[in-house]
Design a protein around this motif. Sequence first.
Motif, PDB file in Angstrom:
ATOM      1  N   UNK A 161      37.156   4.017 -60.032  1.00 47.16           N
ATOM      2  CA  UNK A 161      36.375   3.165 -60.940  1.00 47.16           C
ATOM      3  C   UNK A 161      37.200   1.987 -61.452  1.00 47.16           C
ATOM      4  N   UNK A 162      38.522   2.112 -61.399  1.00 52.34           N
ATOM      5  CA  UNK A 162      39.376   1.021 -61.871  1.00 52.34           C
ATOM      6  C   UNK A 162      39.219  -0.235 -61.017  1.00 52.34           C
ATOM      7  N   UNK A 163      38.747  -0.063 -59.795  1.00 49.48           N
ATOM      8  CA  UNK A 163      38.590  -1.221 -58.908  1.00 49.48           C
ATOM      9  C   UNK A 163      37.292  -1.984 -59.151  1.00 49.48           C
ATOM     10  N   UNK A 193      22.698  -8.573 -50.055  1.00 54.38           N
ATOM     11  CA  UNK A 193      23.092  -7.221 -50.441  1.00 54.38           C
ATOM     12  C   UNK A 193      21.886  -6.304 -50.582  1.00 54.38           C
ATOM     13  N   UNK A 194      22.058  -5.065 -50.134  1.00 53.34           N
ATOM     14  CA  UNK A 194      20.984  -4.079 -50.270  1.00 53.34           C
ATOM     15  C   UNK A 194      20.786  -3.672 -51.730  1.00 53.34           C
ATOM     16  N   UNK A 195      21.844  -3.835 -52.546  1.00 58.76           N
ATOM     17  CA  UNK A 195      21.775  -3.484 -53.965  1.00 58.76           C
ATOM     18  C   UNK A 195      22.312  -4.646 -54.797  1.00 58.76           C
ATOM     19  N   UNK A 207      29.853   1.112 -57.565  1.00 58.01           N
ATOM     20  CA  UNK A 207      30.783   1.743 -58.504  1.00 58.01           C
ATOM     21  C   UNK A 207      32.258   1.465 -58.218  1.00 58.01           C
ATOM     22  N   UNK A 208      32.598   1.114 -56.959  1.00 61.69           N
ATOM     23  CA  UNK A 208      33.997   0.884 -56.583  1.00 61.69           C
ATOM     24  C   UNK A 208      34.077  -0.294 -55.611  1.00 61.69           C
ATOM     25  N   UNK A 251      32.075  -1.651 -48.042  1.00 64.85           N
ATOM     26  CA  UNK A 251      31.323  -0.987 -46.966  1.00 64.85           C
ATOM     27  C   UNK A 251      29.816  -1.108 -47.191  1.00 64.85           C
ATOM     28  N   UNK A 252      29.405  -2.114 -47.907  1.00 62.41           N
ATOM     29  CA  UNK A 252      28.010  -2.321 -48.299  1.00 62.41           C
ATOM     30  C   UNK A 252      27.062  -2.403 -47.103  1.00 62.41           C
TER      31      UNK A 252
END
Length: 262
Positions: free
Chosen positions: A29-31, A49-51, A57-58, A64-65
Amino acid sequence: MKAALYRFFIELTNGPFTSAAIRKFTNSRMSRPFIKSYAAFYQINKEELAKDIHAYPTLHSFFTRRLKEGARKVDHIPDSVASPVDGIIEDAGTITSGREIIAKGKSYSIAEMLGGKLQAEKYEGGTYIIIYLSPSHYHRIHSPVSGRVVNCYSLGKRSFPVNRLGLKFGRSVLAKNYRVITEISSEKTTVALVKVGAMLINSVVVTNRKHEWKKGEEAAYFSFGSTVLLLFQKGAFVPGDLMKPSCEIRMGDPLGRLTGGK
């Protein structure tokens, strides 16, 4: 001297502890706060983007979207070969009678790349295409043709850079890096899809275990910028208009067509 210095510094930074640290950070999560600056620096098209960009979250999940449906158009002419990835055509040419490819002035053994002389024999005199993926590219890998998966295996342990400097100064990176080889038997011929891991992160994640692939169907993804090679049998591939060095291509673009093989 340049080659020696390049290899020395890569050896220093490409150890298991460095790799593990980078993998741990990009999956943590830090990334997450770095995603927006990463997207801005590499000029990533957020409309594809699909989202929503805030939903990742990272940094690894963003890297790897997946893309929105319809963001890439796959050439569905039956005998066409679709680019399996977004990337840049680094090189293309003929596999020699000695089962080698000559890329950026260096020779690479197809037998070493594929893991044996028998595996390489069928591609002697055929065509190779090298496609490089930078950190800015979409990193999902798709099937270039429709057909039956007749072979899928991995080779190699460590990975080194596969960009222009890596090809020029590295030690046979295309044949020695960690790589996943998939052979697809179409109606006319057999095509090898070689997915080569890059510096620090070896991961090539196979997402499709089916025995039949359709052209454009997702097959795997890279966890870091990397390279894909396509190998065709002798007389089996006719290049299209996009087959030019340094040409930027997108997944689904027509690279040429299949004509059969040995």
